[in-house]
Motif scaffolding. Structure first.
Motif, short mmCIF file in Angstrom:
data_model
loop_
_atom_site.label_atom_id
_atom_site.label_comp_id
_atom_site.label_asym_id
_atom_site.label_seq_id
_atom_site.Cartn_x
_atom_site.Cartn_y
_atom_site.Cartn_z
N CYS A 89 0.87 -1.18 0.00
CA CYS A 89 0.00 0.00 0.00
C CYS A 89 0.90 1.23 0.00
CB CYS A 89 -0.92 0.01 1.23
SG CYS A 89 -0.04 -0.14 2.81
N LEU A 90 0.35 2.37 -0.38
CA LEU A 90 1.13 3.61 -0.42
C LEU A 90 1.21 4.23 0.97
CD1 LEU A 90 -0.30 5.19 -3.70
CD2 LEU A 90 1.94 4.11 -3.40
N ASP A 103 4.46 0.38 1.77
CA ASP A 103 4.62 -0.50 2.92
C ASP A 103 3.75 -1.73 2.69
OD1 ASP A 103 5.37 -1.48 5.39
OD2 ASP A 103 4.13 -0.11 6.55
N VAL A 104 3.80 -2.68 3.59
CA VAL A 104 2.96 -3.86 3.52
C VAL A 104 1.71 -3.62 4.36
CG1 VAL A 104 2.77 -6.31 4.06
CG2 VAL A 104 4.90 -5.39 3.16
N GLY A 105 0.53 -3.89 3.80
CA GLY A 105 -0.69 -3.71 4.56
C GLY A 105 -1.90 -3.49 3.69
N ASP A 106 -3.07 -3.42 4.33
CA ASP A 106 -4.33 -3.21 3.61
C ASP A 106 -4.42 -1.77 3.12
OD1 ASP A 106 -5.11 -5.81 4.12
OD2 ASP A 106 -6.06 -5.27 6.04
N ARG A 107 -5.10 -1.59 1.99
CA ARG A 107 -5.27 -0.27 1.39
C ARG A 107 -6.63 0.32 1.72
NH1 ARG A 107 -3.45 -1.93 -4.78
NH2 ARG A 107 -1.45 -2.91 -4.25
N ARG A 116 -1.40 3.33 9.93
CA ARG A 116 -0.41 4.39 9.81
C ARG A 116 0.88 4.00 10.52
NH1 ARG A 116 -2.50 6.65 5.51
NH2 ARG A 116 -4.67 7.32 5.82
N ARG A 117 1.82 3.48 9.76
CA ARG A 117 3.12 3.14 10.32
C ARG A 117 4.18 4.06 9.71
NH1 ARG A 117 5.13 -2.65 10.20
NH2 ARG A 117 5.24 -2.27 7.96
N LYS A 118 5.38 3.96 10.21
CA LYS A 118 6.48 4.75 9.67
C LYS A 118 7.39 3.91 8.79
CE LYS A 118 6.62 8.03 13.53
NZ LYS A 118 7.45 8.62 14.60
#
Length: 206
Positions: A89-90, A103-107, A116-118
């Motif tokens: 995901c962006l 990053d890796v994760g749901d969009r 919201r990660r860094k």
């Protein structure tokens, strides 16, 4: 003979007229790392609706960023197909109001990361050897203390754990995979996610 040649000429001309003209590319602007990036895409391409939500259509019509999220993701990961990009995901930065990477994760509806990660991912190898080693069935059974997610749709293996756990898991495979453990992207953060997909390996850390 003349009639035959004339008929063939007419047939060829008709066939040329029947071929639809290529659609002009749609120009757009993406805000990436605080800088406006001009991009282009084909609005008539197959599968557009699967990558582009109605909400995003409205959002890009009046916002500063006029590029669909999948166009931005393609620009950031040119070596992957749309299917192989599914785990990513962006990553959006509110301070600069721009995309800072992926990053890796749901969009969400705008292709951005819901969580919201860094963390930001980067490619860490230049050959297919490490990716093939990590995605191999025998290798996955050797992982200890690592959360492993097999993304069947994308054909990806996603490993999440501490730097030490990821290093141990990659080291147990050996060869090119072990070399990934010593890459700056893996060593950068305490918590690391490693993704093997599309013949490449990506490390995601803060």
């Amino acid at each position: 003979m003349r009639i035959t040649i004339f008929a063939l000429t007419l047939s060829a001309a008709a066939a040329c007229l029947a071929v639809p003209a290529a659609a002009d590319p749609v120009l757009c602007v993406a805000r990436v790392n605080g800088t406006d990036m001009p991009l282009a895409y084909d609005k008539e391409e197959d599968g557009l609706s699967a990558n582009y939500s109605l909400r995003e259509t409205i959002f890009t019509a009046w916002g500063r960023d006029t590029c669909p999220s999948y166009v931005v993701m393609r620009a950031l990961t040119p070596e992957l197909s749309d299917e192989q990009r599914q785990p990513f995901c962006l990553q959006h930065d509110k301070a600069s109001d721009s995309i800072i990477g992926y990053d890796v994760g749901d969009r969400d509806a705008y292709g951005r990361c819901k969580a919201r990660r860094k963390a930001v991912c980067q490619r860490v190898n230049q050959t297919r050897d490490a990716a093939l080693a990590i995605t191999g069935g025998a290798a996955r059974r050797t992982f200890q203390g690592v959360e492993t997610v097999n993304n069947n749709a994308a054909g990806a293996v996603v490993m999440t754990g501490t730097k030490a756990m990821i290093g141990q898991a990659l080291g147990s495979i050996g060869g090119a995979a072990a070399g990934v453990a010593s890459s700056p992207a893996v060593l950068a953060g305490a918590a690391v996610t490693v993704v093997a997909v599309g013949g490449a390996v990506y490390a995601c850390s803060e």
